[in-house]
Motif scaffolding. Structure first.
Motif, PDB file in Angstrom:
ATOM      1  N   LEU A   1      36.671  73.866  32.992  1.00 33.93           N
ATOM      2  CA  LEU A   1      37.587  73.200  33.904  1.00 33.93           C
ATOM      3  C   LEU A   1      38.474  74.205  34.611  1.00 33.93           C
ATOM      4  CD1 LEU A   1      38.785  70.568  31.321  1.00 33.93           C
ATOM      5  CD2 LEU A   1      37.172  70.131  33.148  1.00 33.93           C
ATOM      6  N   THR A   2      38.971  73.819  35.750  1.00 38.75           N
ATOM      7  CA  THR A   2      40.074  74.537  36.375  1.00 38.75           C
ATOM      8  C   THR A   2      41.373  73.882  35.924  1.00 38.75           C
ATOM      9  OG1 THR A   2      39.989  73.091  38.304  1.00 38.75           O
ATOM     10  CG2 THR A   2      38.683  75.108  38.387  1.00 38.75           C
ATOM     11  N   GLY A   3      42.413  74.670  35.920  1.00 39.92           N
ATOM     12  CA  GLY A   3      43.731  74.108  35.668  1.00 39.92           C
ATOM     13  C   GLY A   3      44.114  73.996  34.213  1.00 39.92           C
ATOM     14  N   GLU A   4      43.279  74.452  33.283  1.00 44.78           N
ATOM     15  CA  GLU A   4      43.650  74.412  31.866  1.00 44.78           C
ATOM     16  C   GLU A   4      44.108  75.794  31.420  1.00 44.78           C
ATOM     17  OE1 GLU A   4      41.220  70.708  29.942  1.00 44.78           O
ATOM     18  OE2 GLU A   4      40.552  72.724  29.434  1.00 44.78           O
ATOM     19  N   ILE A   5      45.049  75.828  30.500  1.00 43.76           N
ATOM     20  CA  ILE A   5      45.562  77.078  29.941  1.00 43.76           C
ATOM     21  C   ILE A   5      45.070  77.186  28.505  1.00 43.76           C
ATOM     22  CG2 ILE A   5      47.619  78.373  29.307  1.00 43.76           C
ATOM     23  CD1 ILE A   5      49.110  76.925  31.527  1.00 43.76           C
ATOM     24  N   LEU A   6      44.299  78.231  28.208  1.00 41.81           N
ATOM     25  CA  LEU A   6      43.795  78.452  26.862  1.00 41.81           C
ATOM     26  C   LEU A   6      44.557  79.604  26.218  1.00 41.81           C
ATOM     27  CD1 LEU A   6      41.498  76.767  28.179  1.00 41.81           C
ATOM     28  CD2 LEU A   6      39.922  77.957  26.667  1.00 41.81           C
ATOM     29  N   LEU A   7      44.954  79.415  24.962  1.00 44.11           N
ATOM     30  CA  LEU A   7      45.737  80.399  24.227  1.00 44.11           C
ATOM     31  C   LEU A   7      44.862  81.110  23.198  1.00 44.11           C
ATOM     32  CD1 LEU A   7      48.909  78.191  23.654  1.00 44.11           C
ATOM     33  CD2 LEU A   7      48.387  79.691  25.590  1.00 44.11           C
ATOM     34  N   ALA A   8      45.489  81.992  22.419  1.00 42.30           N
ATOM     35  CA  ALA A   8      44.738  82.733  21.408  1.00 42.30           C
ATOM     36  C   ALA A   8      44.068  81.789  20.413  1.00 42.30           C
ATOM     37  CB  ALA A   8      45.670  83.701  20.667  1.00 42.30           C
ATOM     38  N   SER A   9      44.727  80.696  20.096  1.00 41.87           N
ATOM     39  CA  SER A   9      44.150  79.731  19.160  1.00 41.87           C
ATOM     40  C   SER A   9      42.931  79.035  19.733  1.00 41.87           C
ATOM     41  CB  SER A   9      45.194  78.690  18.752  1.00 41.87           C
ATOM     42  OG  SER A   9      45.701  78.021  19.901  1.00 41.87           O
ATOM     43  N   ASP A  10      42.704  79.153  21.040  1.00 39.22           N
ATOM     44  CA  ASP A  10      41.564  78.533  21.719  1.00 39.22           C
ATOM     45  C   ASP A  10      40.444  79.528  21.997  1.00 39.22           C
ATOM     46  OD1 ASP A  10      43.043  76.072  22.004  1.00 39.22           O
ATOM     47  OD2 ASP A  10      44.121  77.031  23.654  1.00 39.22           O
ATOM     48  N   SER A  11      40.446  80.665  21.331  1.00 43.66           N
ATOM     49  CA  SER A  11      39.461  81.706  21.632  1.00 43.66           C
ATOM     50  C   SER A  11      38.030  81.235  21.413  1.00 43.66           C
ATOM     51  CB  SER A  11      39.732  82.942  20.771  1.00 43.66           C
ATOM     52  OG  SER A  11      40.974  83.522  21.092  1.00 43.66           O
ATOM     53  N   LEU A  12      37.821  80.392  20.427  1.00 42.67           N
ATOM     54  CA  LEU A  12      36.465  79.913  20.166  1.00 42.67           C
ATOM     55  C   LEU A  12      36.004  78.961  21.275  1.00 42.67           C
ATOM     56  CD1 LEU A  12      34.020  79.953  18.338  1.00 42.67           C
ATOM     57  CD2 LEU A  12      35.097  78.228  16.890  1.00 42.67           C
ATOM     58  N   GLN A  13      36.916  78.115  21.752  1.00 47.19           N
ATOM     59  CA  GLN A  13      36.571  77.248  22.876  1.00 47.19           C
ATOM     60  C   GLN A  13      36.268  78.077  24.130  1.00 47.19           C
ATOM     61  OE1 GLN A  13      38.903  76.728  20.553  1.00 47.19           O
ATOM     62  NE2 GLN A  13      39.855  74.718  20.761  1.00 47.19           N
ATOM     63  N   LEU A  14      37.016  79.137  24.331  1.00 47.75           N
ATOM     64  CA  LEU A  14      36.761  80.006  25.474  1.00 47.75           C
ATOM     65  C   LEU A  14      35.366  80.621  25.378  1.00 47.75           C
ATOM     66  CD1 LEU A  14      37.632  81.514  28.014  1.00 47.75           C
ATOM     67  CD2 LEU A  14      38.735  83.214  26.548  1.00 47.75           C
ATOM     68  N   ALA A  15      34.968  81.022  24.170  1.00 48.63           N
ATOM     69  CA  ALA A  15      33.629  81.587  23.984  1.00 48.63           C
ATOM     70  C   ALA A  15      32.554  80.554  24.292  1.00 48.63           C
ATOM     71  CB  ALA A  15      33.486  82.101  22.553  1.00 48.63           C
ATOM     72  N   TYR A  16      32.782  79.311  23.872  1.00 52.73           N
ATOM     73  CA  TYR A  16      31.827  78.238  24.168  1.00 52.73           C
ATOM     74  C   TYR A  16      31.712  78.031  25.672  1.00 52.73           C
ATOM     75  CZ  TYR A  16      29.987  73.431  24.332  1.00 52.73           C
ATOM     76  OH  TYR A  16      29.259  72.296  24.628  1.00 52.73           O
ATOM     77  N   ARG A  17      32.830  78.036  26.369  1.00 55.81           N
ATOM     78  CA  ARG A  17      32.795  77.853  27.817  1.00 55.81           C
ATOM     79  C   ARG A  17      32.080  79.015  28.509  1.00 55.81           C
ATOM     80  NH1 ARG A  17      38.469  74.864  29.546  1.00 55.81           N
ATOM     81  NH2 ARG A  17      38.512  73.421  27.785  1.00 55.81           N
ATOM     82  N   LYS A  18      32.220  80.180  27.963  1.00 55.02           N
ATOM     83  CA  LYS A  18      31.513  81.333  28.518  1.00 55.02           C
ATOM     84  C   LYS A  18      30.008  81.146  28.387  1.00 55.02           C
ATOM     85  CE  LYS A  18      31.069  86.365  28.122  1.00 55.02           C
ATOM     86  NZ  LYS A  18      31.549  87.586  27.418  1.00 55.02           N
ATOM     87  N   LEU A  19      29.554  80.645  27.248  1.00 47.84           N
ATOM     88  CA  LEU A  19      28.130  80.389  27.055  1.00 47.84           C
ATOM     89  C   LEU A  19      27.628  79.314  28.011  1.00 47.84           C
ATOM     90  CD1 LEU A  19      27.994  80.479  23.134  1.00 47.84           C
ATOM     91  CD2 LEU A  19      26.980  82.152  24.697  1.00 47.84           C
TER      92      LEU A  19
END
Length: 353
Positions: A298-316
């Motif tokens: 998504l655009t407009g969401e802020i991901l923090l250090a605690s969201d690192s795993l979600q960020l990795a999923y979005r990268k995939l």
């Protein structure tokens, strides 16, 4: 929604000699088990007049259309048209798309895509399945949500004190310690450490009150598999939740799940494991179904250090979209950049654009 992956769409025990309809990424399919014991998957639409084959019946390894009785072999080729006179050639176009099938871990895995067998991403491993040291239960439930939101919930440890009060009732102690994410070609994994969850149900009887910590190893197997491996840090007791979050369509997810525990192996304890899983689903459901936009990334969401795993999923996900594997709505995924406060820890802000 992403093609070119194996999707666990049904439990093996549910696929018999009667046609079973399934829906995946907005398309209808029919499964059946032929007399040779093999599961067959076809598009659920007769090439003649478009009737659903799920209302038909199985003859040997073939399936009959309920409308005009056209009979199709397991490869989708029509071999009999009852209305034609004997000897009439069957049109070459009289065939239905059929699809590769694998049965593994008591699940039927369907491949929809255009990759040759040697290039397909593998079915995720579940080595504990079938091991007598692990007691298994299964279940399913439905979400009015996009599957990516469901998967991300299973990667999220920071929501537990606020959503799952039965096990986590300390909202003032919601800090997530730093953790590392391990990324592979088709998965992302992280192990998180937390204070022990509240003992509930049968856990009151088998797990001591004072433990320094418990841990959870959270994995996303692309594109729709959650594996949650809980370690209670007491006598080696562990629980594994393995879930196929099936993208039925843009707005519906059907989860088929397997639960494995290496404690209380008796059948009478199954109800507690099943209740805990269903209760957790109901708590998550209310929040996940409220999320907008419905799909990630998504655009407009802020991901923090605690969201690192979600960020990795979005990268995939983004990598798969860039391969041209997206089906349905345009994800609209531009580049992603990450910034930190300089110490490698929170906050991490994700900019999309």
């Amino acid at each position: 929604m992403l093609k070119n992956f194996w999707y666990a769409v049904e439990f093996s025990a549910a696929v018999t000699g009667s046609p079973t309809p399934v829906k995946l990424m907005g398309e209808n399919y029919v499964l059946y088990r032929g007399e040779d014991g093999q599961v067959v998957a076809m598009r659920d639409r007769c090439i003649h007049r478009g009737a659903s084959l799920a209302g038909g019946w199985v003859e040997g390894n073939c399936i009959r259309c309920p409308y005009h009785g056209w009979r199709y072999e397991a490869d989708g080729t029509c071999v009999h048209i009852p209305a034609d006179q004997a000897g009439t050639p069957i049109p070459k176009r009289a065939r239905i798309d059929s699809f590769p099938i694998e049965e593994r871990y008591g699940l039927v895995w369907l491949f929809v895509g255009d990759l040759p067998a040697e290039q397909r991403p593998p079915i995720p491993a579940l080595p504990e399945y079938g091991d007598p040291a692990w007691r298994m239960i299964t279940g399913e439930y439905t979400w009015n949500a996009h599957y990516t939101r469901v998967v991300e919930s299973g990667l999220d440890s920071s929501h537990a004190p606020f959503v799952h009060s039965v096990f986590f009732n300390l909202r003032d102690d919601a800090e997530v310690p730093p953790y590392e994410v391990q990324m592979e070609d088709w998965s992302a994994t992280a192990r998180t450490i937390s204070k022990p969850p509240k003992r509930a149900g049968l856990l009151k009887l088998i797990v001591k009150r004072d433990r320094p910590f418990s841990s959870a190893t959270l994995t996303a197997h692309m594109p729709n598999i959650n594996r949650i491996h809980l370690d209670f840090n007491f006598r080696g007791y562990q629980y594994i939740y393995f879930a196929s979050n099936i993208p039925v369509d843009e707005n519906t997810t059907l989860t088929k799940w397997i639960g494995l525990r290496n404690f209380l192996p008796q059948a009478w304890a199954d109800w507690n494991s099943r209740k805990n899983t269903n209760d957790t689903y109901l708590e998550d459901k209310a929040v996940i179904e409220s999320q907008v936009p419905r799909v990630v990334p998504l655009t407009g969401e802020i991901l923090l250090a605690s969201d690192s795993l979600q960020l990795a999923y979005r990268k995939l996900i983004r990598q798969c979209v860039e391969r041209g594997w997206a089906v349905g709505s345009d994800y609209g995924i531009p580049s992603v950049s990450v910034s930190t406060n300089g110490n490698g820890k929170a906050p991490i802000e994700v900019s999309v654009g």
